[in-house]
Design a protein around this motif. Structure first.
Motif, mmCIF file in Angstrom:
data_model
loop_
_atom_site.group_PDB
_atom_site.id
_atom_site.type_symbol
_atom_site.label_atom_id
_atom_site.label_comp_id
_atom_site.label_asym_id
_atom_site.label_seq_id
_atom_site.Cartn_x
_atom_site.Cartn_y
_atom_site.Cartn_z
ATOM 1 N N SER A 1 0.859 -1.178 0.000
ATOM 2 C CA SER A 1 0.000 0.000 0.000
ATOM 3 C C SER A 1 0.899 1.232 0.000
ATOM 4 O O SER A 1 1.840 1.324 0.788
ATOM 5 N N ARG B 1 0.839 5.274 0.419
ATOM 6 C CA ARG B 1 -0.082 6.259 0.997
ATOM 7 C C ARG B 1 0.582 7.616 1.194
ATOM 8 O O ARG B 1 1.803 7.705 1.329
ATOM 9 N N ASP B 2 -0.265 8.646 1.263
ATOM 10 C CA ASP B 2 0.241 9.993 1.505
ATOM 11 C C ASP B 2 0.294 10.279 2.997
ATOM 12 O O ASP B 2 0.065 9.392 3.828
ATOM 13 N N ASP C 1 -1.706 11.732 4.848
ATOM 14 C CA ASP C 1 -3.005 11.559 5.509
ATOM 15 C C ASP C 1 -3.457 10.096 5.524
ATOM 16 O O ASP C 1 -4.624 9.812 5.812
ATOM 17 N N GLN D 1 -3.867 8.176 3.046
ATOM 18 C CA GLN D 1 -4.733 7.871 1.909
ATOM 19 C C GLN D 1 -3.880 7.290 0.771
ATOM 20 O O GLN D 1 -2.787 7.792 0.499
ATOM 21 N N GLU D 2 -4.404 6.262 0.122
ATOM 22 C CA GLU D 2 -3.653 5.640 -0.964
ATOM 23 C C GLU D 2 -3.508 6.611 -2.137
ATOM 24 O O GLU D 2 -4.446 7.344 -2.475
#
Length: 493
Positions: A324, A326-327, A329, A331-332
């Motif tokens: 995964s 993600r950023d 936050d 979020q992907e």
């Protein structure tokens, strides 16, 4: 469940097959298992029960014997790097509090055992405290203890600071061994060679993979490219585990098609495209693989150099590894976008020894945070953007040194390179390249910039060039970035 259980079967099925060889001495599977049981019996007689056993040693057969004996007894072996400073060695011993410790005469004088109850045994010594005498006094009577899930405690190589102890379980490494067989299309596992230090996870993993598979592991006391190549000429179908710096040394010595290498497997740093191409020329019949992993994660992704035309990629995830990206936050991010890498698998580590806060920092909602910034293409191949802790902020823009290095490594005049940020009043950090040249040719900073602009955004190109005669490496063969940063500060004062 105990990782050494297959050795018991090999001792019966192939008792005379060589398990370990250092070119002078060897151990068959039968003699290795008998010694393993003796050592376990010695631990039991000394009252050890799931206790820790430290090994401060170079590469040698006795290192492996003690490591296996501890595992068989349900104890926890702790490899300690003899290249560490005296203060680092003693700090680790003080932290881990082993009940017994095994070392060599050369390192014995540097030990300050504050706990006088720690029994110290020395390889190749005579009289009291001799490992050989202790071993001769024991009988192979111990029963296997399979009640301790903890396999061993290793320590990171300390590229940027004090080493941390990472805890590995039996199951995590057994799952990793199965992943090796599935990913790397090997004809057989009869002979294996990993000439790096046993105290580091790549070589230690290769030893245990070899024994788990019933193969012969060939021990090299310390890495020497000429010696490794000689062995590869003598040993049929050998499987080689190396870091990229070792590959470079071997390429300088190698004569095309003069070895019997079945597979060359690289890890422990980015393998440059130039080096891969040279390996294709020199080792034409050899399978070439690169894998991306870490001491904490084990395997993450791998690349078959011949089968997949994905320059600068670190490959696709191993079977069973969930990825995964993600950023900030959590979020992907979409394909092609850079983000923090998170993974889940049944091969990851248990946590950092006696460091609950550091352990908590690298796990989030069941995902292991690798600390690398990556992106993935539409075909599912991973690419390294850089380490989050190495990121340079220049003129308010993020620059990942590893991305710039991968471009500079394509220049024939450059043998080795490291990119870092140097404090600057105007830019905040100035992108700076430390370069070791491959020959007499020296490029100017303008020539370097012009080359980079063909492949990178202009702000990522180095604004400063520093020539170095030699880079500093950790004992595992990785570039010691912090030491090189400290060196740069000194030369710029």
């Amino acid at each position: 469940m105990n990782l050494v259980e297959p050795l018991l079967h090999y001792a019966m099925q192939q008792p005379d097959k060589i398990a370990l060889s250092d070119g002078h001495e060897s151990r068959t599977y039968l003699t290795l298992v008998q010694t393993m049981k003796k050592i376990a019996q010695g631990f039991k007689q000394n009252g050890l029960n799931h206790d820790k056993v430290a090994i401060l040693s170079t590469n040698r057969i006795e290192f492996v014997e003690v490591f296996l004996g501890a595992i068989y007894a349900g104890c926890v072996p702790i490899p300690v790097d003899p290249k560490w400073s005296t203060s680092e060695v003693n700090a680790i011993v003080q932290q881990c509090q082993p009940k017994m410790m095994f070392t060599e005469t050369a390192f014995e004088k540097n030990l300050i055992l504050q706990n006088r109850k720690i029994q110290l045994l020395t390889f190749s010594a005579e009289g009291i405290g001799s490992y050989d005498n202790w071993l001769d006094s024991l009988k192979p009577e111990a029963e296997m203890d399979d009640t301790n899930e903890l396999l061993f405690i290793g320590f990171t190589s300390g590229t940027t600071g004090m080493p941390k102890g990472y805890m590995r379980t039996h199951l995590s490494w057994m799952n990793s061994f199965e992943a090796t067989s599935e990913a790397f299309q090997l004809n057989n596992m009869e002979h294996m060679l990993a000439p790096g230090p046993f105290v580091h996870s790549l070589s230690l993993f290769a030893i245990m993979q070899s024994l788990y598979s019933g193969a012969t592991f060939h021990i090299v006391k310390e890495f020497n490219a000429r010696k490794v190549l000689q062995l590869c000429k003598q040993i049929p179908d050998v499987i080689l585990f190396l870091v990229p710096t070792m590959i470079e040394s071997i390429l300088q010595q190698a004569i095309p098609d003069q070895t019997q290498i079945q597979a060359l497997i690289s890890s422990g740093g980015k393998w440059s495209e130039t080096s891969k191409n040279r390996c294709r020329e020199v080792f034409g019949r050899t399978k070439l693989y690169e894998f991306y992993g870490s001491s904490e994660a084990s395997y993450i992704s791998y690349l078959d150099i011949y089968a997949e035309n994905k320059p600068n990629s670190v490959g696709k995830p191993f079977s069973g590894v969930e990825i995964s990206i993600r950023d900030e936050d959590f979020q992907e991010v979409p394909f092609g976008s850079i983000g923090q890498l998170y993974i889940r698998s049944n091969m990851i580590f248990k946590g950092y020894y006696q460091l609950p806060e550091e352990t908590a920092e690298v796990f989030r909602d069941g995902w292991l945070i690798i600390g690398d910034l990556v992106y993935m293409d539409q075909d599912g191949y991973l690419y390294m953007a850089g380490r989050s802790k190495n990121m340079i902020v220049s003129g308010g823009l993020n620059v990942f040194p590893e991305e710039v290095e991968s471009v500079l490594q394509q220049i024939p005049a450059i043998q080795e390179v490291m990119v870092l940020g140097v404090p600057d009043d105007y830019w905040g950090e100035q992108v700076t390249a430390l370069v070791k040249w491959s020959g007499q040719q020296r490029l100017s900073i303008e020539e370097i910039k012009n080359y980079c602009r063909q492949h990178l955004a202009s702000y990522k190109a180095p604004k400063q060039l520093i020539t170095v005669d030699q880079f500093i490496y950790t004992s595992s063969g990785k570039m010691a970035r912090q030491a090189m940063k400290d060196y740069t500060k000194r030369v710029m004062i």
